[in-house]
Design an enzyme around this catalytic site. Sequence first.
Site, PDB file in Angstrom:
ATOM      1  N   ASP A  87     -11.264   2.909   4.324  1.00 30.40           N
ATOM      2  CA  ASP A  87     -11.605   1.593   4.106  1.00 30.40           C
ATOM      3  C   ASP A  87     -13.155   1.432   4.119  1.00 30.40           C
ATOM      4  O   ASP A  87     -13.753   0.591   3.998  1.00 30.40           O
ATOM      5  CB  ASP A  87     -11.283   1.049   5.616  1.00 30.40           C
ATOM      6  N   GLN A 127      -4.911  -1.449   9.638  1.00 31.78           N
ATOM      7  CA  GLN A 127      -4.778  -2.643   9.064  1.00 31.78           C
ATOM      8  C   GLN A 127      -5.462  -3.773  10.160  1.00 31.78           C
ATOM      9  O   GLN A 127      -5.185  -3.693  11.323  1.00 31.78           O
ATOM     10  CB  GLN A 127      -3.328  -3.098   8.791  1.00 31.78           C
ATOM     11  N   LYS A 169       0.908  -1.284  -0.105  1.00 36.97           N
ATOM     12  CA  LYS A 169       0.143  -0.030  -0.017  1.00 36.97           C
ATOM     13  C   LYS A 169       0.871   1.280  -0.080  1.00 36.97           C
ATOM     14  O   LYS A 169       0.638   2.373  -0.875  1.00 36.97           O
ATOM     15  CB  LYS A 169      -0.968   0.096   1.354  1.00 36.97           C
TER      16      LYS A 169
HETATM   17  N1  GUN Z   1      -7.254  -6.616   6.383  1.00 37.47           N
HETATM   18  C1  GUN Z   1      -7.657  -7.492   5.492  1.00 37.47           C
HETATM   19  N2  GUN Z   1      -8.476  -6.753   4.444  1.00 37.47           N
HETATM   20  C2  GUN Z   1      -8.645  -5.485   4.907  1.00 37.47           C
HETATM   21  C3  GUN Z   1      -8.909  -4.301   4.655  1.00 37.47           C
HETATM   22  O1  GUN Z   1      -9.783  -4.181   3.461  1.00 37.47           O
HETATM   23  N3  GUN Z   1      -8.623  -2.975   5.192  1.00 37.47           N
HETATM   24  C4  GUN Z   1      -7.853  -3.200   6.520  1.00 37.47           C
HETATM   25  N4  GUN Z   1      -7.699  -2.266   7.100  1.00 37.47           N
HETATM   26  N5  GUN Z   1      -7.652  -4.365   6.936  1.00 37.47           N
HETATM   27  C5  GUN Z   1      -7.848  -5.352   6.133  1.00 37.47           C
END
Ligand code: GUN
Length: 305
Positions: free
Chosen positions: A121, A98, A54
């Site tokens: 998100d 995350q 990311k």
């Molecule tokens: N862990 C697995 N998928 C995601 C996501 O789309 N966003 C976040 N923040 N954590 C994750």
Amino acid sequence: MTAEIIDGKALAATVREKVAGQVARLKENHQITPGLAVVLVGEDPASQVYVRSKGKQTVETGMNSYEHKLEADTPEADLLALIDTLNNDPEVHGILVQLPLPGHLDEDLVINSISPEKDVDGFHVSNVGRLGTGQKSMVPCTPLGCLMMLREHHGRLSGMDAVVIGRSNIVGKPMAQLLLGDSCTVTIAHSRTRDLPGTVRRADIVVAAVGRPQMVPGDWIKPGATVIDVGINRIAAPERGVNEDGSPKSRLVGDVDFESAAAVAGAITPVPGGVGPMTIACLLANTVTACCRANGLDEPEGLTA
Ligand code: GUN
């Protein structure tokens, strides 16, 4: 029939180009650089890989990336204090914590402490409610990526029968809302669904998001249907030989049995190279959208739902 492959990698590259173009426009015309803050608590290896990826793509599209790595035993109050700082930092337009978080942290409390306007998100309860009521919101990245691929392939989705397998807050539920928003007739199926094969067989669109390797076989798929495979599962692949430590090599598979499904479906996303690349591309898109909204600027077309 052999299915057309929906190339998520290629579409993600197109989305990233669009994002980079918008970032350049924001810098040149408005002297604003969009910024994304990613918070990682602990050392989960898969999460570390995602966070690195990311950060790299954020910088590649011209945005600022702020990474905050906290110890696994970080007290909840410290994490909430960091989020408060980021909420109040005008250079930060998007905040992502995350998941999963270590067990001592209250995930709902943490997510709902993020300012909804910066919640790239789309997990904040306010964004969930806004999406469900058709109001402008931040849209969760993985379902948004799936929707973009479906629109790209079909144009209009109106009137189609869609079955989403899986009812998670991250994928299944928001995916169903997005499909409903595009006027599909939507069913959410899950582990207690009585006739899962029969339910899936009625669908023009199948979105599989359960996290169980290859659980959807080709004979559940209606001939010609479009299959979106959200699963990313690592399984042993002894046919590929062994690692130095003697363990079998592994490979990634989706929630759909690709070979048998591709023989029946009209179109299908591969794993890897389908939904995965779209998720991060949509995170970048959401960051640009959040930045435009924060500055009262027109938001770019085609980067959100
Ligand atoms: N862990 C697995 N998928 C995601 C996501 O789309 N966003 C976040 N923040 N954590 C994750």
